[in-house]
Design a protein around this motif. Structure first.
Motif, PDB file in Angstrom:
ATOM      1  N   GLN A 109      44.827  44.496 -91.660  1.00 26.25           N
ATOM      2  CA  GLN A 109      43.751  44.999 -92.509  1.00 26.25           C
ATOM      3  C   GLN A 109      42.933  43.852 -93.106  1.00 26.25           C
ATOM      4  O   GLN A 109      41.725  43.999 -93.344  1.00 26.25           O
ATOM      5  N   LEU A 110      43.579  42.710 -93.336  1.00 26.59           N
ATOM      6  CA  LEU A 110      42.854  41.544 -93.827  1.00 26.59           C
ATOM      7  C   LEU A 110      41.835  41.081 -92.792  1.00 26.59           C
ATOM      8  O   LEU A 110      40.672  40.800 -93.125  1.00 26.59           O
ATOM      9  N   ASP A 111      42.253  41.024 -91.541  1.00 29.49           N
ATOM     10  CA  ASP A 111      41.320  40.665 -90.469  1.00 29.49           C
ATOM     11  C   ASP A 111      40.177  41.669 -90.392  1.00 29.49           C
ATOM     12  O   ASP A 111      39.006  41.294 -90.236  1.00 29.49           O
ATOM     13  N   ALA A 112      40.507  42.955 -90.509  1.00 25.41           N
ATOM     14  CA  ALA A 112      39.483  43.992 -90.425  1.00 25.41           C
ATOM     15  C   ALA A 112      38.504  43.881 -91.592  1.00 25.41           C
ATOM     16  O   ALA A 112      37.280  43.968 -91.406  1.00 25.41           O
ATOM     17  N   ALA A 113      39.035  43.679 -92.796  1.00 20.20           N
ATOM     18  CA  ALA A 113      38.191  43.629 -93.993  1.00 20.20           C
ATOM     19  C   ALA A 113      37.251  42.438 -93.972  1.00 20.20           C
ATOM     20  O   ALA A 113      36.117  42.509 -94.475  1.00 20.20           O
ATOM     21  N   GLN A 114      37.697  41.332 -93.386  1.00 25.93           N
ATOM     22  CA  GLN A 114      36.832  40.152 -93.335  1.00 25.93           C
ATOM     23  C   GLN A 114      35.616  40.374 -92.439  1.00 25.93           C
ATOM     24  O   GLN A 114      34.602  39.691 -92.586  1.00 25.93           O
ATOM     25  N   GLY A 115      35.714  41.335 -91.523  1.00 26.53           N
ATOM     26  CA  GLY A 115      34.585  41.631 -90.656  1.00 26.53           C
ATOM     27  C   GLY A 115      33.676  42.719 -91.189  1.00 26.53           C
ATOM     28  O   GLY A 115      32.667  43.047 -90.552  1.00 26.53           O
ATOM     29  N   GLU A 116      33.999  43.277 -92.352  1.00 24.36           N
ATOM     30  CA  GLU A 116      33.220  44.355 -92.927  1.00 24.36           C
ATOM     31  C   GLU A 116      32.181  43.834 -93.915  1.00 24.36           C
ATOM     32  O   GLU A 116      32.311  42.733 -94.455  1.00 24.36           O
TER      33      GLU A 116
END
Length: 351
Positions: free
Chosen positions: A331-338
């Motif tokens: 989720q950290l990886d996903a959030a950094q792309g948002e």
């Protein structure tokens, strides 16, 4: 907001619901100084979001110094105030799962992304574990890279041995032991005085503390680690009776501006105030110490067992620690792309 003694139906309709007197006022108990980002950015912004979302039916009143940081959980559970923010490390023995986002990673990422990932992980794995029993969690947060502020410079980690350093609990305590520091338990607001009086040689805090707690004035050397020596875990909570007393419409409205959105706001604030803390220290001629690569590698080895120890502690609470750990970083990886919050979406007197 003005409270009108009487309103005719016609007057109420003409003014509109947003301008009428709020039926409910939420009392927020806050700690740290009035210039801390949680008090200048988070609470004012959330208050505006709540009032707008509820069309003025719910307002927010922020009150300072209702109790020390480690008493906030009890204040809310007992109904002395309606809402507050907690630093989990100040309540040892109660919180273990909350150490997940505090673990050293040796990677750089924003507090905003980490807070979003933490909220999603909390909902997926931690919400039913009972660590926040007695309160309603409306948001979580992660502060920026934890650093060491010292009154003297160092050349290696060995120079830290025996130094009296302020710590606040959580993973910070584990790191302090690994570095052979003499930990001194103090709330952040007491650190300046302790350093001034020579009670401590340094402090473990996030970079915003250089300014918000004025530590750059008394501890002029800052030692950093890639990704931070540690991070810090917070939650924003509400009294459950207060929550239950709200109408279903207002609960849904507040939920729409809390949860992940409030967690994102908290992380955004931490990113902003960390930058301001560094600027404040640089203006005062503070020194930022860069440790040699071999010292960074030594610290990595010291911290290598912490994730496994956390997973074991999570397992004792019935949580699949390995799965939760992996999910958080996914989720950290996903959030950094948002897309994140922008300055025009928040209240910030210094923006």
């Amino acid at each position: 907001m003005h409270k009108l003694a009487t309103l005719t139906t016609l007057t109420a309709l003409s003014l509109g619901a947003f301008h009428s007197a709020a039926a409910t006022e939420l009392t927020v108990s806050t700690w740290a100084g009035p210039n801390h980002g949680v008090n200048t950015i988070v609470w004012p912004t959330w208050a505006s979001w709540v009032e707008e979302a509820t069309e003025g039916r719910v307002s927010v009143n922020v009150v300072h110094d209702m109790g020390p940081p480690n008493a906030q959980m009890e204040l809310i559970a007992d109904g002395v105030a309606d809402v507050t923010w907690l630093f989990h490390g100040l309540m040892p023995g109660r919180f273990e799962l909350t150490k997940l986002p505090e673990l050293p990673t040796f990677e750089d990422f924003s507090s905003e992304a980490a807070s979003v990932a933490y909220w999603r992980t909390h909902n997926e794995y931690f919400a039913d574990a009972g660590e926040h029993r007695g309160v309603e969690v409306i948001g979580v947060g992660v502060h920026g890279p934890g650093s060491l502020f010292l009154n003297q410079s160092i050349d290696s980690l060995d120079d830290l041995r025996g130094k009296r350093v302020r710590i606040g609990g959580g993973v910070m305590g584990d790191i302090s032991s690994a570095l052979a520091l003499t930990g001194v338990a103090l709330p952040p607001a007491s650190t300046y005085e302790a350093a001034t009086q020579g009670v401590i040689d340094g402090a473990m805090l996030t970079l915003e503390g250089l300014r918000s707690f004025r530590l750059a004035e008394v501890l002029p050397y800052t030692v950093q680690m890639p990704g931070g020596f540690y991070r810090g875990s917070f939650s924003l909570v509400m009294n459950p009776d207060t929550w239950a007393s709200l109408s279903e419409e207002d609960r849904e409205a507040i939920e729409s501006v809390s949860g992940e959105k409030l967690s994102r706001l908290f992380g955004y604030m931490m990113d902003v105030v960390d930058v301001r803390g560094i600027e404040f220290a640089e203006q005062r001629g503070n020194t930022f110490v860069e440790l040699p690569a071999e010292e960074i590698e030594r610290f990595q080895q010291m911290a290598a067992e912490l994730p496994g120890e956390w997973m074991e502690a999570a397992g004792a609470k019935g949580i699949d620690g390995q799965a939760a750990h992996a999910y958080f970083f996914e989720q950290l990886d996903a959030a950094q792309g948002e897309e994140g919050l922008s300055a025009d979406k928040v209240i910030d007197p210094e923006a």
